[in-house]
Design a protein around this motif. Structure first.
Motif, PDB file in Angstrom:
ATOM      1  N   MET A 151      15.080 -80.303  46.166  1.00  0.00           N
ATOM      2  CA  MET A 151      14.193 -79.378  45.524  1.00  0.00           C
ATOM      3  C   MET A 151      13.066 -80.130  44.844  1.00  0.00           C
ATOM      4  O   MET A 151      13.228 -81.258  44.407  1.00  0.00           O
ATOM      5  N   SER A 152      11.921 -79.498  44.704  1.00  0.00           N
ATOM      6  CA  SER A 152      10.782 -80.192  44.122  1.00  0.00           C
ATOM      7  C   SER A 152      10.919 -80.348  42.617  1.00  0.00           C
ATOM      8  O   SER A 152      10.244 -81.158  42.019  1.00  0.00           O
ATOM      9  N   SER A 153      11.793 -79.557  41.967  1.00  0.00           N
ATOM     10  CA  SER A 153      11.964 -79.703  40.533  1.00  0.00           C
ATOM     11  C   SER A 153      12.727 -80.975  40.184  1.00  0.00           C
ATOM     12  O   SER A 153      12.723 -81.400  39.045  1.00  0.00           O
TER      13      SER A 153
ATOM     14  N   ILE B  71      -0.115 -78.995  41.648  1.00  0.00           N
ATOM     15  CA  ILE B  71       1.035 -78.729  42.496  1.00  0.00           C
ATOM     16  C   ILE B  71       0.609 -78.990  43.936  1.00  0.00           C
ATOM     17  O   ILE B  71      -0.323 -78.371  44.439  1.00  0.00           O
TER      18      ILE B  71
ATOM     19  N   ASP C 241       2.984 -79.185  46.685  1.00  0.00           N
ATOM     20  CA  ASP C 241       3.861 -78.510  47.631  1.00  0.00           C
ATOM     21  C   ASP C 241       3.390 -77.065  47.827  1.00  0.00           C
ATOM     22  O   ASP C 241       3.254 -76.327  46.851  1.00  0.00           O
TER      23      ASP C 241
ATOM     24  N   GLU D 180       5.893 -74.460  46.440  1.00  0.00           N
ATOM     25  CA  GLU D 180       5.882 -74.458  44.972  1.00  0.00           C
ATOM     26  C   GLU D 180       4.594 -73.807  44.446  1.00  0.00           C
ATOM     27  O   GLU D 180       4.615 -73.076  43.453  1.00  0.00           O
ATOM     28  N   GLN D 181       3.475 -74.068  45.125  1.00  0.00           N
ATOM     29  CA  GLN D 181       2.195 -73.458  44.747  1.00  0.00           C
ATOM     30  C   GLN D 181       2.276 -71.935  44.900  1.00  0.00           C
ATOM     31  O   GLN D 181       1.831 -71.195  44.023  1.00  0.00           O
TER      32      GLN D 181
ATOM     33  N   ARG E 146       4.971 -70.078  44.839  1.00  0.00           N
ATOM     34  CA  ARG E 146       5.871 -69.559  43.800  1.00  0.00           C
ATOM     35  C   ARG E 146       5.166 -69.486  42.453  1.00  0.00           C
ATOM     36  O   ARG E 146       5.319 -68.516  41.709  1.00  0.00           O
ATOM     37  N   ALA E 147       4.400 -70.508  42.125  1.00  0.00           N
ATOM     38  CA  ALA E 147       3.677 -70.525  40.851  1.00  0.00           C
ATOM     39  C   ALA E 147       2.636 -69.414  40.813  1.00  0.00           C
ATOM     40  O   ALA E 147       2.459 -68.748  39.784  1.00  0.00           O
TER      41      ALA E 147
ATOM     42  N   LYS F  33       4.491 -66.097  40.393  1.00  0.00           N
ATOM     43  CA  LYS F  33       4.972 -65.986  39.012  1.00  0.00           C
ATOM     44  C   LYS F  33       3.821 -65.617  38.069  1.00  0.00           C
ATOM     45  O   LYS F  33       3.962 -64.752  37.202  1.00  0.00           O
TER      46      LYS F  33
END
Length: 99
Positions: A1-3, A25, A27, A30-31, A33-34, A37
């Motif tokens: 995972m990227s975290s 960011i 990935d 991940e981008q 998802r951000a 969110k």
């Protein structure tokens, strides 16, 4: 995972608002998802009318208290005028209803 990836020491941690997407960011997942969110947080902020009304009411109360401290005579006159206006509106509504 990227975290699980280590955070570079050179990048300073800056508090990012809930409705913003952090910079840097790389990935694409991940981008995305951000961005999702942040979009959902912005929709929640915009659609949460009771919270917005409560904040506006609090700001109004603070302004009214500051005004009454600066100019108590004008604040009293404003309260009396407001009460007279409400009384006039109620009287007119009852009069129209009674006809």
């Amino acid at each position: 995972m990227s975290s699980d990836s280590p955070v570079p020491v050179s990048r300073a941690t800056v508090a990012v608002p809930r409705t913003a997407v952090p910079i840097g960011i790389t990935d694409p997942v991940e981008q995305a998802r951000a961005e999702l969110k942040a979009a959902l947080a912005a929709i929640e902020e915009k659609a949460n009318v009771p919270k917005r009304v409560a904040l506006a009411t609090d700001r109004g109360v603070v302004k009214a208290r500051a005004f009454s401290r600066k100019n108590p005579g004008a604040a009293t006159a404003a309260v009396v005028a407001g009460a007279a206006a409400v009384g006039l509106i109620v009287w007119a509504a009852v009069r129209l209803y009674a006809r």
